[in-house]
Design an enzyme around this catalytic site. Structure first.
Site, mmCIF file in Angstrom:
data_model
loop_
_atom_site.group_PDB
_atom_site.id
_atom_site.type_symbol
_atom_site.label_atom_id
_atom_site.label_comp_id
_atom_site.label_asym_id
_atom_site.label_seq_id
_atom_site.Cartn_x
_atom_site.Cartn_y
_atom_site.Cartn_z
ATOM 1 N N CYS A 186 38.398 34.463 84.857
ATOM 2 C CA CYS A 186 39.442 35.482 85.023
ATOM 3 C C CYS A 186 40.598 35.225 84.058
ATOM 4 C CB CYS A 186 39.957 35.491 86.457
ATOM 5 S SG CYS A 186 38.694 35.761 87.718
ATOM 6 N N CYS A 207 20.652 17.490 86.361
ATOM 7 C CA CYS A 207 20.016 16.550 85.427
ATOM 8 C C CYS A 207 20.252 15.105 85.859
ATOM 9 C CB CYS A 207 20.552 16.757 84.012
ATOM 10 S SG CYS A 207 20.350 18.434 83.377
ATOM 11 N N CYS A 218 25.384 17.954 83.305
ATOM 12 C CA CYS A 218 24.649 18.727 84.321
ATOM 13 C C CYS A 218 24.349 17.877 85.556
ATOM 14 C CB CYS A 218 23.352 19.249 83.692
ATOM 15 S SG CYS A 218 22.107 19.777 84.879
#
Length: 487
Positions: free
Chosen positions: A52, A395, A392
């Site tokens: 935003c 991961c 990640c």
């Protein structure tokens, strides 16, 4: 220092001024305000949302650009964490930002257009009024064509001829992508010659001596018109933006520099004209474009560029999507030589790669771009390769599982390999869109990687590998059960 403060104050004032053009909606005034406007784009947002925050200045700029449009367009916003909670719930807003188009106070459709100012404006202008604007005088067409946009225009004395109907149909289908106008005014028709024709007028700021500023359509079918527009819309060297990125096909040569048609059109075209001089020699053999270096820093980073100076940086991709960079300083001669060698297959592709590991004896092998063929393609083993990102979470969770599977299969004709896809170029045959992404490659079919979409526990991997291994594993049967060792 004083000058810097003045510039900063002016910038803040401009942003604040643009934000005033965005309507602030709450639960109390939502319906009453929207009823006053025929078409409104509403952004449902949360102040803490990063997406935003990035959209906010583009949204404000778009609101400023459409101010005074006829037909009118309004842009509004609703804070879903404070005064607009009930409204956001009413419209099932579950993520931020969510954008919806309203007709009056009734929702018309979800907004699926670009997220930058010019793209928002173009998309919303296509939502109001007819798909093609009816031009009724010479003065009106002069103003209509004096724009930063390329325009597709129909000249029709008789609106019932086949070409006119084709034009209307095409405009209706493509109103969100292209800008259309038409006229049957006698003075307009007389100025532009014969009637019953469709002409593509390139944006005036892109005019140059190497190509015509307008091109006439010579076909008669919708598919021919579609092809005509795609092939001619951007000209010999198009202005490639985030909004138009998909229009440019490989082989593609892009010049990255300070492209700015608002503040510095002459400086922008100074370099574009030099690219045009080369592009003219390779018509229909390659696609050429210019891109603002600040808007495409992520692409420059992919080629190892952190900074672009005054002269353009030339980067390219061939038909196989392999990457190339002009190493010499930009000049017309160097660019021409670069393109010739690119098209003749004489250039060495640029490969982003971490250093080859000095020691690669761990159960899970490490692949980088420079050793990928050695570790994955030419290892003469069945291979399960994981493409991951260091940041990640999934991961990180998979890492110990992957290690354990590799340890269990250490004495098998199977390798488990991992590759940091953020630090290395991934070969184009591997479609990596998220992390982790895994592929299975049988040792005799390395040209046909198979996406691994099974479970991610140790037993899941063992069962899959045991079932699909080229040769049955020594320690596991085809169902993945451990073989008993005779004493």
């Amino acid at each position: 220092m004083h000058r810097l403060l003045v510039v900063l104050c002016i910038s803040v004032a401009l942003v604040a001024g643009a934000e005033q053009d965005v309507l602030e909606l709450t639960d109390d005034n939502f319906n009453s305000v929207l009823k006053q406007h025929e078409t409104t784009l509403v952004m449902f947002y949360a102040p803490w949302c990063g997406h935003c925050k990035r959209l906010k200045p583009e949204y404000a700029k778009a609101a400023e650009l459409v101010k005074g449009d006829d037909p009118p367009i309004a842009l509004a916003k609703v804070d879903c964490t404070e005064a607009g909670k009930e409204t956001c719930g009413k419209f099932s807003v579950s993520g931020y930002p969510t954008l919806k188009i309203f007709r009056g106070d009734s929702v018309s459709q979800d907004y699926s257009g670009p997220r930058e100012a010019n793209g928002i404006v173009k998309y919303m202008r296509a939502q109001v009024g007819p798909a093609s604007r009816n031009i009724k005088s010479i003065d009106e067409i002069n103003k209509f064509l004096d724009t930063k946009d390329t325009t597709i225009f129909g000249f029709f004395e008789d609106p019932d001829v086949a070409l006119a109907k084709l034009f209307v149909k095409f405009a209706d289908k493509n109103r969100e992508k292209y800008r259309f106008g038409h006229s049957n005014d006698p003075d307009v028709l007389a100025k532009y010659g014969e009637t019953e024709k469709i002409v593509l007028f390139r944006a005036p700021h892109l005019a140059n001596k190497f190509e015509e500023t307008n091109v006439q359509f010579e076909g008669s079918s919708e598919s021919e018109l579609s092809t005509f527009v795609k092939e001619n819309f951007h000209g010999l060297v198009g202005h490639r933006t985030q909004d138009t990125i998909r229009d440019f096909k490989n082989p593609l040569i892009v010049a990255y520099y300070s492209v700015d048609y608002v503040k510095n059109p002459k400086g922008t075209n100074y370099w574009r004209n030099r690219v045009l001089k080369v592009a003219k020699e390779f018509t229909n053999k390659a696609t050429f474009a210019i891109s603002a270096k600040d808007d495409f820093q992520h692409e420059l980073n992919e080629y190892g560029y952190d900074f672009v100076g005054d002269k353009p940086v030339i980067l390219a991709r061939d038909e196989k999507n392999l990457k190339y960079a002009l190493k010499e300083e930009f000049s017309v001669e160097n660019l021409r030589d670069f393109v010739e060698k690119l098209l003749d297959g004489e250039l060495e592709p640029y490969v982003k790669s971490e250093p080859i590991p000095e020691n690669n004896n761990a159960p899970v092998k490490v692949a980088v771009a420079k050793n990928f063929d050695e570790v994955v393609i030419n290892n003469n083993k069945d291979t399960l390769v994981e493409f991951y990102a260091p940041w990640c979470g999934h991961c990180k969770k998979l890492a110990p599982v992957f290690d354990e599977v590799a340890e269990k299969l250490e004495n098998e004709e199977v390798d488990l390999v991992k590759m940091d896809a953020t630090a290395n170029d991934v070969p184009p045959e591997f479609n990596v869109r998220g992390f982790p992404t895994l592929f299975w490659l049988p040792k005799n079919q390395k040209d046909k990687p198979v996406a691994y979409n099974e479970g991610r526990e140790v037993d899941d991997f063992i069962k899959y590998i045991a079932k699909h291994a080229t040769n049955e594993l020594n320690g596991f049967d085809r169902s993945g059960k451990s073989k008993k060792t005779e004493l």
